[in-house]
Design a protein around this motif. Structure first.
Motif, mmCIF file in Angstrom:
data_model
loop_
_atom_site.group_PDB
_atom_site.id
_atom_site.type_symbol
_atom_site.label_atom_id
_atom_site.label_comp_id
_atom_site.label_asym_id
_atom_site.label_seq_id
_atom_site.Cartn_x
_atom_site.Cartn_y
_atom_site.Cartn_z
ATOM 1 N N GLN A 63 67.987 -46.620 -6.820
ATOM 2 C CA GLN A 63 67.111 -46.021 -7.824
ATOM 3 C C GLN A 63 65.626 -46.160 -7.511
ATOM 4 O O GLN A 63 64.830 -45.275 -7.843
ATOM 5 C CB GLN A 63 67.379 -46.664 -9.193
ATOM 6 C CG GLN A 63 68.773 -46.421 -9.732
ATOM 7 C CD GLN A 63 68.877 -46.785 -11.195
ATOM 8 O OE1 GLN A 63 67.970 -46.550 -11.981
ATOM 9 N NE2 GLN A 63 69.983 -47.373 -11.583
ATOM 10 N N LYS A 65 61.994 -31.077 -4.329
ATOM 11 C CA LYS A 65 61.811 -32.162 -5.294
ATOM 12 C C LYS A 65 62.806 -32.054 -6.449
ATOM 13 O O LYS A 65 63.326 -33.068 -6.928
ATOM 14 C CB LYS A 65 60.376 -32.152 -5.833
ATOM 15 C CG LYS A 65 59.302 -32.387 -4.781
ATOM 16 C CD LYS A 65 59.466 -33.726 -4.073
ATOM 17 C CE LYS A 65 59.132 -34.899 -4.951
ATOM 18 N NZ LYS A 65 59.170 -36.186 -4.202
ATOM 19 N N ALA A 66 63.089 -30.832 -6.896
ATOM 20 C CA ALA A 66 64.038 -30.641 -7.993
ATOM 21 C C ALA A 66 65.449 -31.051 -7.573
ATOM 22 O O ALA A 66 66.189 -31.671 -8.351
ATOM 23 C CB ALA A 66 64.027 -29.186 -8.455
ATOM 24 N N ASN A 113 69.528 -37.660 -8.197
ATOM 25 C CA ASN A 113 69.302 -38.969 -8.815
ATOM 26 C C ASN A 113 69.938 -39.044 -10.197
ATOM 27 O O ASN A 113 70.568 -40.048 -10.561
ATOM 28 C CB ASN A 113 67.803 -39.246 -8.934
ATOM 29 C CG ASN A 113 67.143 -39.512 -7.595
ATOM 30 O OD1 ASN A 113 67.815 -39.862 -6.628
ATOM 31 N ND2 ASN A 113 65.831 -39.342 -7.529
ATOM 32 N N ARG A 114 69.765 -37.984 -10.977
ATOM 33 C CA ARG A 114 70.304 -37.990 -12.342
ATOM 34 C C ARG A 114 71.825 -37.977 -12.349
ATOM 35 O O ARG A 114 72.462 -38.640 -13.178
ATOM 36 C CB ARG A 114 69.753 -36.792 -13.122
ATOM 37 C CG ARG A 114 68.253 -36.870 -13.352
ATOM 38 C CD ARG A 114 67.746 -35.746 -14.236
ATOM 39 N NE ARG A 114 66.288 -35.747 -14.301
ATOM 40 C CZ ARG A 114 65.570 -34.965 -15.107
ATOM 41 N NH1 ARG A 114 66.183 -34.120 -15.917
ATOM 42 N NH2 ARG A 114 64.255 -35.024 -15.100
ATOM 43 N N LEU A 137 60.364 -44.876 -4.598
ATOM 44 C CA LEU A 137 59.415 -44.417 -5.612
ATOM 45 C C LEU A 137 57.983 -44.654 -5.138
ATOM 46 O O LEU A 137 57.674 -45.694 -4.566
ATOM 47 C CB LEU A 137 59.649 -45.147 -6.936
ATOM 48 C CG LEU A 137 60.991 -44.892 -7.635
ATOM 49 C CD1 LEU A 137 61.042 -45.649 -8.953
ATOM 50 C CD2 LEU A 137 61.208 -43.405 -7.879
ATOM 51 N N GLU A 190 65.711 -34.894 -7.561
ATOM 52 C CA GLU A 190 65.778 -35.449 -8.914
ATOM 53 C C GLU A 190 67.137 -35.165 -9.553
ATOM 54 O O GLU A 190 67.697 -36.022 -10.249
ATOM 55 C CB GLU A 190 64.657 -34.875 -9.780
ATOM 56 C CG GLU A 190 64.655 -35.377 -11.227
ATOM 57 C CD GLU A 190 64.555 -36.890 -11.339
ATOM 58 O OE1 GLU A 190 65.030 -37.433 -12.367
ATOM 59 O OE2 GLU A 190 64.018 -37.546 -10.417
ATOM 60 N N GLN A 226 61.848 -38.284 -1.112
ATOM 61 C CA GLN A 226 61.690 -38.672 -2.510
ATOM 62 C C GLN A 226 60.270 -39.140 -2.783
ATOM 63 O O GLN A 226 59.724 -38.908 -3.854
ATOM 64 C CB GLN A 226 62.686 -39.776 -2.874
ATOM 65 C CG GLN A 226 62.527 -40.278 -4.304
ATOM 66 C CD GLN A 226 63.819 -40.740 -4.913
ATOM 67 O OE1 GLN A 226 64.866 -40.151 -4.693
ATOM 68 N NE2 GLN A 226 63.771 -41.787 -5.684
#
Length: 229
Positions: free
Chosen positions: A121, A87-88, A94-95, A125, A91, A65
């Motif tokens: 979450q 990466k997609a 995560n969504r 990052l 994400e 991530q």
């Protein structure tokens, strides 16, 4: 010299796609899941071998991530398209997790629950972000919003925006959270001062600031549990 088998020549039970179809995604190893995402091998390596090489970079899968597209492409066999797919997929996961959590009205009624929620979450990052959990009177999650990106000083300037969101959703309380990309969750003097200012503003607007969670790489801190709220 023995020829290396391609994945198509492996037994059906060992192929990532077929294994997922028969046993479900949870049956796949981390490397097999990554292999399913990147889809194909390259330069004489199977997708599983490339995935294993990628995962060997760090002992924590969460680094995927944090890694940039450029960093992923440093691994032999991972080009632009494969890096974008990785990466997609992260994400998208995560969504989905955020949507499910919001739909199920997750209870954030303790410091421990709030820490677990925000670690999911914010932990990996690459930059500092400030998030806000809006809660109803039962301390059930209404929704989570990202307030700002940047250091805590910029967050202080957005304090009124925090309560604008709370008032708009009729939230009875809020939990603040931000991450420390350095990995150390120890609150800075600025963290503490800003939290107290936001709490004071919350009292004026009749919105209870329940806690402020600081998320690090391996552990997190509740400012409420630490006695700052």
């Amino acid at each position: 010299m023995n020829r290396k088998l391609t994945i198509q020549e492996w037994p059906l039970a060992d192929r990532p796609y077929e294994k997922l179809e028969q046993l479900g995604a949870k049956a796949l190893s981390d490397a097999e899941l990554v292999a399913a995402v990147i889809s194909s091998g390259m330069n004489g390596k199977t997708s599983v071998e490339i995935a294993m090489q990628l995962l060997a970079i760090d002992d924590n899968i969460g680094f995927l991530q944090m890694a940039s597209l450029e960093e992923l492409q440093k691994v032999s066999g991972i080009g632009r398209v494969k890096a974008i797919r990785i990466k997609a997929s992260i994400e998208l996961g995560n969504r989905v997790n955020n949507y499910v959590a919001n739909q199920e009205r997750e209870h954030l009624s303790s410091c421990h629950k709030a820490i677990l929620y925000f670690e999911n979450q914010l932990r990996f990052l690459p930059r500092e972000e400030f998030h806000l959990a809006l809660l109803n009177i039962k301390q059930e999650l209404i929704r989570t919003v990202q307030v700002s990106t940047g250091n805590i000083k910029s967050i202080e300037l957005d304090a009124r925006e925090i309560f604008r969101e709370a008032i708009r959703t009729n939230a009875a309380g809020v939990i603040l959270a931000h991450n420390h990309p350095s990995g150390d969750p120890t609150p800075s003097e600025r963290d503490i001062i800003t939290t107290k200012k936001i709490c004071e503003l919350g009292k004026q607007l009749d919105v209870h600031v329940i806690d402020h969670i600081i998320v690090g790489r391996k552990e997190s801190i509740s400012l409420k549990a630490a006695g700052y709220i």
